[in-house]
Design an enzyme around this catalytic site. Structure first.
Site, PDB file in Angstrom:
ATOM      1  N   GLU A  47       0.837  -1.203   0.000  1.00  0.00           N
ATOM      2  CA  GLU A  47       0.000   0.000   0.000  1.00  0.00           C
ATOM      3  C   GLU A  47       0.869   1.250   0.000  1.00  0.00           C
ATOM      4  OE1 GLU A  47       0.028  -2.566   2.040  1.00  0.00           O
ATOM      5  OE2 GLU A  47      -1.860  -2.854   3.111  1.00  0.00           O
ATOM      6  N   CYS A  79      -0.519   0.833   7.526  1.00  0.00           N
ATOM      7  CA  CYS A  79      -1.016   1.187   6.199  1.00  0.00           C
ATOM      8  C   CYS A  79      -2.426   1.765   6.278  1.00  0.00           C
ATOM      9  CB  CYS A  79      -0.990  -0.027   5.280  1.00  0.00           C
ATOM     10  SG  CYS A  79       0.691  -0.522   4.877  1.00  0.00           S
ATOM     11  N   SER A 162      20.362 -43.219  -9.918  1.00  0.00           N
ATOM     12  CA  SER A 162      19.090 -42.502  -9.972  1.00  0.00           C
ATOM     13  C   SER A 162      19.121 -41.397 -11.018  1.00  0.00           C
ATOM     14  CB  SER A 162      18.781 -41.909  -8.600  1.00  0.00           C
ATOM     15  OG  SER A 162      19.799 -41.012  -8.230  1.00  0.00           O
ATOM     16  N   LEU A 198      22.090 -28.201  -2.985  1.00  0.00           N
ATOM     17  CA  LEU A 198      20.849 -27.536  -2.555  1.00  0.00           C
ATOM     18  C   LEU A 198      20.802 -26.046  -2.850  1.00  0.00           C
ATOM     19  CD1 LEU A 198      20.380 -29.316   0.918  1.00  0.00           C
ATOM     20  CD2 LEU A 198      19.379 -29.975  -1.273  1.00  0.00           C
TER      21      LEU A 198
END
Ligand code: AOF
Ligand code: ZN
Length: 358
Positions: A47, A79, A162, A198
């Protein structure tokens, strides 16, 4: 409101511990006067950003906001008061603020004579901000378990191979999923066997999530890939473990253990206290099983490949077993998408009171 939501999600993954918020100011004819969104903690609220951009043109305008305007003095001002002093005539918002600290803005605006319309596109706005909203409502980070596996629920062959079960489109998507979370978590088995990094791949926008690795016995190697300087890493050890020596920028967290397992509830509250509102479980099968068994999965994102490995393959979930069907974890299937030759399923915890079967 659709535009305000669009603005809000441009900051996905960068606002925690704060929410995603977007705001559009409209003149009495409905033309856009100014826009704003929240860029992250310490930055102006949506805002405030829109009001600054509008200047005098905010007088008499309608403010369309995805979250109820705040009523508290925090890092930035209330706000609700800013909207009042700017002379805004109407406020339309989607979701009530769930935090006792900031709530009350709608009442304050109404009391001051502003017309307030609540719950516009609430469902869409809840979904856009679901990680933050669920997290502040439950007081722990939102937990997503992500896995890539075969049609028969296997993540690797018995020899450990995998790469790759799922295709590039699925892996790309999984990377974006990582970027939208505050933290990624792996268990000690994955840490030892896969030496995962990661981090965010080059070119993926967003701030890199906090890397959290469970290392109950404190055996992490100083040259582990997760200890590079791509992002901070939190190494979680048990009470009896010797605290590992870590390169700068990383931290050790000591947690209590129950029956030789780190206390996951403690871990989640510790992370919440540090401002983490969402955690992505990235492996392995035992970690996911523990979260499933404890009812701690809010969402599952499954990348399913058209591959069969058979019963010698490693199961995506290991250590959790329902004795009978009524003990199974039942999820609600929300999204099904084809990504190359794979399928992405997004499943969530069923709504309270929903029937498990159709
Ligand atoms: C935001 N951005 O655009 C809106 C928020 O820590 P503070 O002082 O910035 O306050 C954060 C709280 O304010 C937040 O948890 C939410 O309840 C409310 N509204 N917050 O970060 C925004 N409108
Ligand atoms: Zn605010």
């Amino acid at each position: 409101m659709r535009r305000a939501l669009e603005l809000a999600v441009t900051a996905l993954g960068r606002t925690s511990p704060n929410p995603l918020v977007g705001c559009v100011l409209l003149d009495p004819e409905g033309a856009t006067v100014a826009e704003g969104f929240h860029r992250g903690a310490g930055h102006p609220h949506a805002e405030a950003e829109a009001l600054t951009a509008a200047g005098d043109r905010a007088r008499g305008a309608t403010a369309v906001v995805t979250l109820e305007p705040c009523a508290h003095q925090g890092r930035t001002g209330p706000c609700a008061d800013a909207l009042l002093s700017a002379g805004v005539a109407r406020v339309v918002y989607a979701v009530p603020d769930p935090t006792p600290r900031a709530a009350g803005g709608a009442r304050r605006l109404r009391d001051a004579g502003v017309e307030v319309v609540a719950e516009v596109l609430r469902e869409e706005a809840e979904r856009a901000n679901e990680l933050w909203l669920t997290s502040v409502r439950t007081g722990r980070p939102y937990v997503t378990w992500k896995f890539g596996g075969t049609l028969d629920g296997r993540s690797a062959a018995p020899d450990g191979s995998s790469r790759w079960i799922t295709g590039p489109a699925a892996r790309e998507d999984a990377h974006r999923l990582r970027a939208s979370h505050d933290a990624v978590l792996v268990g000690s088995g994955t840490l030892r066997e896969d030496d995962p990094h990661l981090g965010l791949r080059h070119g993926v926008p967003g701030r890199p999530p906090l890397r959290v690795v469970l290392d109950r016995t404190g055996g992490i190697r100083p040259d582990a890939r997760v200890l590079d300087d791509a992002a901070p890493t939190l190494v979680v050890v048990g009470r009896v473990a010797p605290a590992p020596e870590l390169p700068g920028g990383h931290e050790v967290l000591t947690l209590p253990e129950t029956d030789g397992r780190l206390d996951l509830g403690e871990l989640l509250s510790e992370l919440y206290g540090r401002g983490t509102r969402s955690v992505l479980l990235e492996g392995g099968a035992r970690l996911a099983a523990e979260f499933a068994a404890r009812g701690l999965l809010d969402r599952v994102v499954a990348y399913v490949a058209p591959v069969l490995l058979g019963s010698t393959g490693r199961a995506v979930l290991d250590g959790f077993g329902a004795g009978t069907l009524s003990e199974a974890v039942r999820l609600r299937l929300d999204e099904v998408d084809r990504l190359g030759d794979d399928v992405r399923l997004v499943l969530r915890r069923p709504l309270p009171g929903a029937q498990g079967t159709r």
